[in-house]
Enzyme design. Structure first.
Site, PDB file in Angstrom:
ATOM      1  N   LYS A 127       0.842  -1.196   0.000  1.00  0.00           N
ATOM      2  CA  LYS A 127       0.000   0.000   0.000  1.00  0.00           C
ATOM      3  C   LYS A 127       0.876   1.246   0.000  1.00  0.00           C
ATOM      4  CE  LYS A 127      -1.795   3.104   2.624  1.00  0.00           C
ATOM      5  NZ  LYS A 127      -1.949   4.167   1.640  1.00  0.00           N
TER       6      LYS A 127
ATOM      7  N   GLY B 178       2.779   4.795  13.011  1.00  0.00           N
ATOM      8  CA  GLY B 178       3.676   3.716  13.441  1.00  0.00           C
ATOM      9  C   GLY B 178       3.190   3.070  14.726  1.00  0.00           C
TER      10      GLY B 178
ATOM     11  N   GLU C 237       9.783   2.382  10.602  1.00  0.00           N
ATOM     12  CA  GLU C 237      10.774   3.433  10.335  1.00  0.00           C
ATOM     13  C   GLU C 237       9.991   4.735  10.393  1.00  0.00           C
ATOM     14  OE1 GLU C 237      14.059   4.103  10.708  1.00  0.00           O
ATOM     15  OE2 GLU C 237      14.032   2.078   9.892  1.00  0.00           O
TER      16      GLU C 237
ATOM     17  N   CYS D 173      13.443  11.706   6.107  1.00  0.00           N
ATOM     18  CA  CYS D 173      13.527  11.381   7.543  1.00  0.00           C
ATOM     19  C   CYS D 173      14.960  11.498   8.022  1.00  0.00           C
ATOM     20  CB  CYS D 173      12.918  10.023   7.842  1.00  0.00           C
ATOM     21  SG  CYS D 173      13.428   8.756   6.710  1.00  0.00           S
TER      22      CYS D 173
ATOM     23  N   GLU E  18       9.498  16.897  14.751  1.00  0.00           N
ATOM     24  CA  GLU E  18       9.820  16.747  13.329  1.00  0.00           C
ATOM     25  C   GLU E  18       8.871  17.618  12.512  1.00  0.00           C
ATOM     26  OE1 GLU E  18       9.142  13.013  11.199  1.00  0.00           O
ATOM     27  OE2 GLU E  18      11.158  13.257  10.392  1.00  0.00           O
TER      28      GLU E  18
HETATM   29  P1  ADP Z   1       2.520  11.182   6.648  1.00  0.00           P
HETATM   30  O1  ADP Z   1       1.933  12.071   7.698  1.00  0.00           O
HETATM   31  O2  ADP Z   1       3.947  11.400   6.374  1.00  0.00           O
HETATM   32  O3  ADP Z   1       1.674  11.029   5.416  1.00  0.00           O
HETATM   33  P2  ADP Z   1       1.491   8.659   7.606  1.00  0.00           P
HETATM   34  O4  ADP Z   1       2.026   7.831   8.714  1.00  0.00           O
HETATM   35  O5  ADP Z   1       0.137   9.251   7.736  1.00  0.00           O
HETATM   36  O6  ADP Z   1       2.599   9.737   7.333  1.00  0.00           O
HETATM   37  O7  ADP Z   1       1.522   7.848   6.249  1.00  0.00           O
HETATM   38  C1  ADP Z   1       2.415   6.791   5.966  1.00  0.00           C
HETATM   39  C2  ADP Z   1       1.652   5.638   5.354  1.00  0.00           C
HETATM   40  O8  ADP Z   1       0.749   5.124   6.337  1.00  0.00           O
HETATM   41  C3  ADP Z   1       0.775   6.056   4.155  1.00  0.00           C
HETATM   42  O9  ADP Z   1       0.788   5.012   3.193  1.00  0.00           O
HETATM   43  C4  ADP Z   1      -0.588   6.196   4.796  1.00  0.00           C
HETATM   44  O10 ADP Z   1      -1.641   6.043   3.879  1.00  0.00           O
HETATM   45  C5  ADP Z   1      -0.554   5.060   5.810  1.00  0.00           C
HETATM   46  N1  ADP Z   1      -1.550   5.202   6.886  1.00  0.00           N
HETATM   47  C6  ADP Z   1      -2.090   6.335   7.390  1.00  0.00           C
HETATM   48  N2  ADP Z   1      -3.001   6.043   8.348  1.00  0.00           N
HETATM   49  C7  ADP Z   1      -3.035   4.688   8.472  1.00  0.00           C
HETATM   50  C8  ADP Z   1      -3.765   3.755   9.280  1.00  0.00           C
HETATM   51  N3  ADP Z   1      -4.656   4.158  10.170  1.00  0.00           N
HETATM   52  N4  ADP Z   1      -3.533   2.457   9.112  1.00  0.00           N
HETATM   53  C9  ADP Z   1      -2.618   2.019   8.222  1.00  0.00           C
HETATM   54  N5  ADP Z   1      -1.914   2.830   7.422  1.00  0.00           N
HETATM   55  C10 ADP Z   1      -2.110   4.157   7.520  1.00  0.00           C
END
Ligand code: ADP
Length: 474
Positions: free
Chosen positions: A169, A227, A244, A278, A376
């Site tokens: 994804k 995360g 990460e 990062c 950050e």
């Molecule tokens: P950023 O704020 O840098 O976009 P995110 O952690 O939101 O960082 O996004 C990193 C990845 O995690 C993206 O592919 C995002 O779609 C996915 N993501 C965001 N929310 C969720 C969630 N609740 N469950 C699983 N994946 C998610």
């Protein structure tokens, strides 16, 4: 429309436009957003494909990864342009990242043939022991927008190399590079279900992956908040996971540093790729005798940096990735001023095009307790913190909840050696930017930045395989 790849078929879905951050009138393409049910079907397909793929011949896997590497490298200009157009890093950076993705597939094509185990004698006479590595199973890969092809590459390549099947994804903002990569791998000959692509929202597709009982492992790169969700959901399901996340990487500049080297390192690691790495240096920790000269030279570079369209060959710094990230950067710039630091740059340039442009922002006179030095920001924003000497510089460098990359500019062997040993970070750079790493050696951090085994190079086997210890009475 570009569909999702589920069980070897391209599947349509709600069409979502992919917008160019350098010019929001330009739509890069339409990409299908997957539903939670699509994600579940993709996981079921990966599960069904696992037994055969995990026992597939080494030469089959080698050939597929090799073929993908060759095509990525042959199409580096076109793929690099697509990347720069959808993410906003410069064309040179986009091509560089694409080359790196090709090199990663090339490396893991070789690793297919090199996986080895150990044989040992037992402490009990007459018994032999074999320690072998097996694939983990169905692996979920969730990736961020800032390295749209390199991060997917460094997760997909080892996952496939060691015989796992994959549900991938990508981040919503950058489906183009992800789709192109999956298309290349699909055409390179992967059997159906071995690699599945589910584009779309984290809260829908990502969440469906977290909630699945059938993902055996999950590798995530993204924000600290997501995360944590990955960690909690994985612990509940006894699933292997790897995170990460963020960084607040320090770069120390000592009085004896070569000024040109230090300024170049700071400029590169704080502001190139629009600071959206990062591993970016967002804290520049500078000892007092060089401080003013360093600030003066770096300020000149900051104010003269060419901010513009990512595809314009003269551009040094492309736009911020989207409106939400731009608003966050501007909020932090306002906050830094309220906290009492002096701002150099950080304004919005007046360009003809509707894009998310922002001049690099350098805060001078910052303190490590300020929020701009602790949180950050993930934009072209860095803070200069003045310190008395090396000892204070090291203490300030380590005074952070993160620990991904840490750098020092010095001509002193003694201080460089001491820093390498005592920096609380997964990666240490001497007279080099904190960002910019090789593809064949471990990548990852400590403290709040990372969790689980390192990524990349041979260390990737730690996450993408599981160890078996077999005892045989001869
Ligand atoms: P950023 O704020 O840098 O976009 P995110 O952690 O939101 O960082 O996004 C990193 C990845 O995690 C993206 O592919 C995002 O779609 C996915 N993501 C965001 N929310 C969720 C969630 N609740 N469950 C699983 N994946 C998610």
């Amino acid at each position: 429309m570009h569909g999702n790849l589920i069980d070897g078929e391209w599947v349509e879905g709600d069409a979502t436009p992919n917008v160019n951050p350098s010019d929001t009138r330009d739509v890069v393409g339409h990409y299908a957003s997957a539903s939670a049910a699509d994600a579940e079907r993709a996981i079921a397909a990966a599960k069904a494909a696992f037994p055969a793929w995990s026992r597939s011949g080494l030469l089959e896997r080698h050939a597929i990864l090799r073929k993908a590497a060759d095509e990525i490298l042959a199409r580096k200009e076109e793929l690099g342009r697509l990347l720069a157009r959808e993410e906003g890093k410069t064309l040179a950076e986009g091509i560089g990242e694409t080359v790196r993705a090709g090199q990663i597939f090339d490396f893991f094509a070789g690793e297919v043939l090199r996986l080895s185990g150990e044989t040992l004698a037992s402490v009990r006479p007459g018994i032999g022991i074999e320690v072998t590595r097996e694939p983990v199973g169905v692996v979920g890969l969730i990736t961020p927008w800032n390295f749209p092809v390199a991060i997917p590459a460094w997760k997909i390549a080892p996952a496939l190399c060691y015989g796992n099947t994959v549900v991938f994804k990508p981040a919503e903002l950058v489906p183009g590079s992800a789709w192109a990569l999956v298309d290349i791998l699909h055409r390179a000959g992967l059997p159906r279900g071995v690699l599945n692509l589910v584009m779309g929202k984290g809260s829908v597709v990502g969440q469906a992956m977290l909630d699945s009982p059938d993902l055996d492992a999950l590798s995530f790169t993204g924000s600290v908040g997501t995360g944590r969700r990955v960690a909690l959901a994985s612990i509940e399901r006894n699933r292997k996971f790897q995170l990460e996340m963020g960084g607040k990487n320090p770069m120390v500049v000592l009085d004896d540093a070569d000024l040109d080297v230090a300024v170049e390192c700071a400029m590169n690691s704080a502001f190139y790729s629009t600071g959206q790495r990062c591993t970016a240096s967002s804290r520049l920790i500078v000892t007092q005798a060089i401080h003013d000269r360093f600030v003066e030279a770096l300020s000149e570079r900051v104010l003269s940096a060419k901010v513009g369209d990512a595809l314009d060959p003269g551009t040094q710094i492309g736009p911020v990735v989207d409106e939400r990230q731009l608003a966050q950067d501007l909020d932090y710039i306002a906050l830094g001023r309220e906290e009492g630091a002096d701002l150099v740059g950080g304004t919005r340039p007046n360009l003809e095009k509707p894009g998310f442009y922002l001049r690099p922002a350098l805060f001078v006179g910052a303190d490590n307790g300020m929020r701009i030095a602790r949180e950050e920001i993930f934009g072209p924003v860095a803070a200069v913190i003045r310190v008395k000497n090396y000892e204070e510089a090291l203490a300030v460098a380590n005074d952070t909840e993160f620990g991904l990359s840490s750098g020092i500019c010095t001509t002193s062997l003694k201080h460089a050696t001491h820093f390498k040993r005592n920096a609380q970070a997964g990666m240490v750079m001497v007279n080099l930017p904190t960002a910019g790493v090789d593809f064949h050696v471990p990548f990852g951090g400590r403290k709040g930045s990372s969790f689980g085994p390192r990524e990349q190079g041979r260390y990737a086997a730690e996450f993408f395989t599981t160890v078996k210890t077999a005892y045989t009475l001869a």
